[in-house]
Design an enzyme around this catalytic site. Sequence first.
Site, PDB file in Angstrom:
ATOM      1  N   SER A 174       0.828  -1.202   0.000  1.00 22.83           N
ATOM      2  CA  SER A 174       0.000   0.000   0.000  1.00 22.83           C
ATOM      3  C   SER A 174       0.871   1.264   0.000  1.00 22.83           C
ATOM      4  O   SER A 174       1.738   1.415  -0.857  1.00 22.83           O
ATOM      5  CB  SER A 174      -0.963  -0.046   1.202  1.00 22.83           C
ATOM      6  N   MET A 175       0.688   2.138   0.972  1.00 25.18           N
ATOM      7  CA  MET A 175       1.452   3.383   1.008  1.00 25.18           C
ATOM      8  C   MET A 175       2.939   3.134   1.259  1.00 25.18           C
ATOM      9  O   MET A 175       3.777   3.994   0.978  1.00 25.18           O
ATOM     10  CB  MET A 175       0.885   4.311   2.079  1.00 25.18           C
TER      11      MET A 175
END
EC number: 3.1.-.-
Length: 592
Positions: A174-175
């Site tokens: 993800s991030m």
Amino acid sequence: MLLHSVNLCNLAFYVFMVFIATLGLWDVFFGFEENKCSMSYMFEYPEYQKIELPKKLAKRYPAYELYLYGEGSYAEEHKILPLTGIPVLFLPGNAGSYKQVRSIGSIALRKAEDIDFKYHFDFFSVNFNEELVALYGGSLQKQTKFVHECIKTILKLYKGQEYAPKSVAIIGHSMGGLVARALLTLTNFKHDLINLLITQATPHIAPVMPLDRFITDFYMTVNNYWILNARQINLTTLSVAGGFRDYQVRSGLTFLPKLSHHTSALSVVSSAVPKTWVSTDHLSIVWCKQLQLTTVRAFFDLIDADTKQITQNSKKKLAVLTHHFIRHPSKHFEENPAIISDLTGTSMWVPVKVSKWTYVAYNESEKIYFTFPLENHRKIYTHVYCQSTMLDTNSWIFGCINSTSMCRQGVDLSWKAELLPTIKSLTLRLQDYPSLSHLVVYVPSVHGSKFVVDCEFFKKEARSLQLPVTHLFSFGLSSRKVVINTSGLYYNIELLNFGQIYQAFKINVVSKCSAVKEEITSIYKLHIPWSYEDSLTIAQVPSSTEISVKLHIAQPENDSHVALLKMYTSSDCKYEVTVKTSFSQILGQVVA
């Protein structure tokens, strides 16, 4: 009275819009396939050894930590530093835990045990204190700088070793994947500190929710840097998306920005990954056993035997990732595979002159080479298709040059085959191989196992059908259909006028079979030629199978390719393929 009527009309309009939005949201959150990922389990108790950071660094980043993952005897042995393996750093995403490294770390440890620790990976993980960086971007820059310090700390743990690494591989969820890409924007960061970047469900193009200027500025800085410096960036990067099960990060956001598609970047949806073939949600992408097994296989194939670290050869890295994540030929990866193979030894040579051939192998006592002379077939047919249900990694199909009935050496065509869940298949256009006189199919001697090999010659136009999709506003009330009556094994159905994100359809495949005595499997593959987002549906025939057809990436303006439904069929069955618009899925595409 008039005012009352206007208010009722407004109310009806708002109720209708809420209803439409609800339908769209329902499709986004519930209108996807069941979770087909297998859970990855640890064989021994997982341990997370905290790595001591320099005091200044610990004081500067009091909320962050660095851990080394281990299990059993490995964990005990590596409590005493320095280390001797290959470093991989896992970066969790929004509200993610450093303990998410355990799935891939455990599988890699089992793989190392299988080869008696000839090579092994050391999996590190960063604790970002589960910060909500997708909601507030103020911590992203701080996380990036901390990761830079972690990389330098990790490399010091190998100091003095014979095969000490000079760089690390990074897996970012993800991030965490965006933070990894942001490392290159730091003024004092040396690009060669990272040898490989794999991101999982990372929204590269734009934030899912641009809630503050910190997030938007961070994205702008990272993407602008990668676009403007695309020629200078030599970092091999793989972005894996979760597909339609991941409603938190739409897969279209995970494809690396087009201008940064230098020769060392790939973007793929998990449903298209060979030996994975499933969609994952935003969290299961880090523990999905099928995907983690694929990733670990790729890691071990990336090792340079001389340095005992991940290779620095960019071409080899891209070849390995393509082999495992894009197109798998059902053979073990080889950097320089032998094109010419010896076809010698004690074996039978059996000529086959028919255009369609099936052989059922069971308890074969000796090797058999079936030879197909191509001269006469070239006059009638344009292509040849072969498939085998024996999913081993040995070469199985060859081409002979200027041969009469048998040849001592053949061109190994197995590398051009494609692995599917139940078969490995090969399609050749005959005019591309004018020097080949014979096609050779190899059947090994086997004991106690049964498999089937098929080959057929065909004209392309006889196996290609066109199916224009229904209009967007037909609301599923109308449909279009094609029927496959002939006895072929492979068909391409061209889905005309399909190329936009807002389009969505239901395809129903009805198979009717005659004289079927045993279970038969057909494979329906939705192939999107302009991006790696294919999906597979396996059906036991006879049956009625429904397939959702929609896109993650719209067709580029200058792209003339057509989306295909590739059908791997049974010659004993008739197939009816019907397409109609799915209004609820259209709303889901718009809402997402």
